[in-house]
Design an enzyme around this catalytic site. Structure first.
Site, PDB file in Angstrom:
ATOM      1  N   TYR A 136       0.806  -1.217   0.000  1.00 54.32           N
ATOM      2  CA  TYR A 136       0.000   0.000   0.000  1.00 54.32           C
ATOM      3  C   TYR A 136       0.840   1.268   0.000  1.00 54.32           C
ATOM      4  O   TYR A 136       0.373   2.317  -0.433  1.00 54.32           O
ATOM      5  CB  TYR A 136      -0.910   0.023   1.234  1.00 54.32           C
ATOM      6  N   LYS A 182       3.554 -15.106   3.594  1.00 51.48           N
ATOM      7  CA  LYS A 182       3.841 -15.900   2.393  1.00 51.48           C
ATOM      8  C   LYS A 182       5.362 -16.092   2.360  1.00 51.48           C
ATOM      9  O   LYS A 182       6.049 -15.708   1.405  1.00 51.48           O
ATOM     10  CB  LYS A 182       3.311 -15.160   1.155  1.00 51.48           C
ATOM     11  N   ASP A 215      -2.233 -18.571   1.614  1.00 52.98           N
ATOM     12  CA  ASP A 215      -3.149 -19.327   0.734  1.00 52.98           C
ATOM     13  C   ASP A 215      -3.839 -20.452   1.516  1.00 52.98           C
ATOM     14  O   ASP A 215      -5.064 -20.582   1.506  1.00 52.98           O
ATOM     15  CB  ASP A 215      -2.420 -19.841  -0.525  1.00 52.98           C
ATOM     16  N   ASP A 239      -6.374  -7.159   4.559  1.00 56.47           N
ATOM     17  CA  ASP A 239      -7.516  -6.592   3.835  1.00 56.47           C
ATOM     18  C   ASP A 239      -8.377  -7.733   3.300  1.00 56.47           C
ATOM     19  O   ASP A 239      -9.598  -7.758   3.487  1.00 56.47           O
ATOM     20  CB  ASP A 239      -6.992  -5.721   2.686  1.00 56.47           C
ATOM     21  N   ASP A 243     -12.193  -9.418   4.903  1.00 53.66           N
ATOM     22  CA  ASP A 243     -13.445  -9.524   4.138  1.00 53.66           C
ATOM     23  C   ASP A 243     -13.919 -10.979   4.119  1.00 53.66           C
ATOM     24  O   ASP A 243     -15.120 -11.249   4.111  1.00 53.66           O
ATOM     25  CB  ASP A 243     -13.270  -9.006   2.701  1.00 53.66           C
TER      26      ASP A 243
HETATM   27  C1  IPM Z   1     -10.538  -1.289   3.592  1.00 52.82           C
HETATM   28  C2  IPM Z   1     -10.574  -0.853   2.149  1.00 52.82           C
HETATM   29  C3  IPM Z   1      -9.391   0.061   1.874  1.00 52.82           C
HETATM   30  C4  IPM Z   1      -8.108  -0.755   2.038  1.00 52.82           C
HETATM   31  C5  IPM Z   1      -9.386   0.760   0.501  1.00 52.82           C
HETATM   32  C6  IPM Z   1     -10.665   1.461   0.214  1.00 52.82           C
HETATM   33  C7  IPM Z   1      -8.237   1.730   0.415  1.00 52.82           C
HETATM   34  O1  IPM Z   1     -10.634  -1.944   1.286  1.00 52.82           O
HETATM   35  O2  IPM Z   1     -10.522  -0.432   4.488  1.00 52.82           O
HETATM   36  O3  IPM Z   1     -10.554  -2.500   3.846  1.00 52.82           O
HETATM   37  O4  IPM Z   1      -7.744  -1.534   1.139  1.00 52.82           O
HETATM   38  O5  IPM Z   1      -7.483  -0.614   3.084  1.00 52.82           O
HETATM   39 MN    MN Z   2     -10.981  -3.837   2.329  1.00 56.52          MN
END
Ligand code: IPM
Ligand code: MN
Ligand code: NAD
Length: 354
Positions: A136, A182, A215, A239, A243
């Site tokens: 990032y 990884k 993975d 990230d 999710d």
């Molecule tokens: C999150 C989002 C952000 C990230 C994006 C929007 C920059 O996906 O907060 O999880 O990848 O950190």
């Molecule tokens: Mn995210």
């Protein structure tokens, strides 16, 4: 006692859910007898439109003055291909405040055990995502004609400070720390694994440390989520895997997060883990639970009001258990219905406790 917070509602469903998160915080101030100052600022796509910058100077000054910042979400198709993107605003906000650890708890809310993909309850846990390093922020990054490049970079110090938080949480909860990398391929991951292991031996010999490749960890999290009580991992893996926990508990819309730096000092940042959800924005059906859960985390981590935080979480659980749910978790309620139900339950619990 008085507190001051910055509110950056952002884009898409950001303002729709943040409005209610602020509502919950105001109710809590009334209940808890503390005063609350709320200062709104621009971020993301709206900030590009109105100030020509996704993270304007006034916003930066605002978040540094506040004790905590509550953020909605940024982004949307309208700004996706421009030279300035809403997402840059969020990355600049995180680095400006020095917030290196993003804490993303997950749990199956009562009543959803049979509707989640796993169709059963499991322990729940927390993903601690390193937030200021890796792909990032690494340089060089960019595009040159038909070529594009990003750089992943980590220093030992950056790994240690977030891993220490992981060990502390694992220790408090009496569970193993799972570090995900990884290291079979990436240099940054080899350094990650080595540094986490060293720190464990030196400062936390009594905490069990386990390593996983990312993975295989993704597969294992789906099949055996109970094994993942406290996870620490680098920025991009965190990230993605956080999710994944949204999938495990049935919706991204129910998860909140706390982002802290040296948390005994500076301000923290609190936001749902979901994005601006352009597919449902403007329909009044966004799940406000992730944003409201973030308020609970704010009360706990930034204000030290653990009982107030527990009261909010319990009101959320009761609301969902009683079937007052937005469509993403199988209900027919609106954003507003859910938020109002949560506030009503907060008051009921508050009265019952007195
Ligand atoms: C999150 C989002 C952000 C990230 C994006 C929007 C920059 O996906 O907060 O999880 O990848 O950190
Ligand atoms: Mn995210
Ligand atoms: P998203 O999280 O916005 O949406 C993914 C899916 O989850 C969509 O189907 C959406 O409807 C659903 N969803 C998300 N939050 C929900 C909620 N509260 N209630 C009900 N359903 C919900 O991810 P995306 O579609 O990949 O990204 C959209 C935009 O958001 C992009 O511009 C992205 O960069 C941005 N984004 C911002 C943040 C942030 O501000 N922290 C986080 C992630 C994505």
């Amino acid at each position: 006692m008085g507190y001051s917070i910055a509110v950056l509602a952002g884009d898409g469903i950001g303002p729709e859910v943040t409005k209610h998160a602020v509502g919950v915080l105001r109710e809590m101030a009334d209940m808890g007898n503390f005063s609350l100052e709320v200062h709104e600022g621009l971020i993301g796509g709206r900030a590009i439109d109105e100030a020509g910058d996704p993270f304007p100077q006034e916003t930066e000054a605002l978040v540094h003055r506040a004790q905590a910042t509550l953020l909605g979400a940024v982004g949307g198709p309208r700004w996706a291909d421009g030279p300035l993107t809403p997402e840059q605003g969020l990355l600049r906000l995180r680095s400006s405040l020095g917030l290196f650890a993003n804490i993303r708890p997950f749990e199956v809310l009562p009543g959803l055990e049979t509707t989640t993909p796993l169709k059963r309850a499991f322990s729940g846990g927390v993903v601690i995502r390193e937030l200021l390093g890796g792909l990032y922020y690494g340089e060089p990054r960019g595009r040159a004609g038909d070529e594009a490049f990003d750089t992943s970079r980590y220093t030992k110090a950056e790994i240690e400070r977030v891993a220490r938080l992981g060990f502390q949480l694992a220790k408090t909860q009496g569970v193993p720390l799972i570090s995900i990398d990884k290291a079979n391929v990436l240099h940054t991951s080899k350094l990650w694994r080595e540094t986490v292991a060293e720190l464990g031996r030196r400062e936390f010999p009594d905490v069990t440390l386990e390593h996983r490749y990312v993975d295989a960890a993704a597969m294992e999290m789906v099949l055996f989520p109970d094994r993942f009580r406290v996870v620490v991992t680098e920025n991009l893996f965190g990230d993605i895997l956080s999710d994944l926990t949204g999938g495990l508990v049935g919706s991204l819309g129910v998860l909140g997060s706390a982002t802290v730096g040296d948390w005994s000092k500076g301000p923290g940042l609190y936001e749902p883990i979901h994005g601006s959800a352009p597919d449902i924005a403007g329909k009044g059906i966004a799940n406000p639970v992730g944003a409201i859960w973030s308020v609970a985390l704010l009360l706990d981590w930034s204000f030290g009001l653990t009982q107030a935080a527990d009261l909010v979480k319990e009101a959320v659980r009761r609301t969902v258990a009683e079937g007052i749910r937005t469509p993403d978790i199988g209900g027919t309620a609106s954003t507003e219905d859910v938020a109002e139900a949560i506030m009503a339950r907060m008051w009921a619990q508050h009265r019952a406790a007195r």
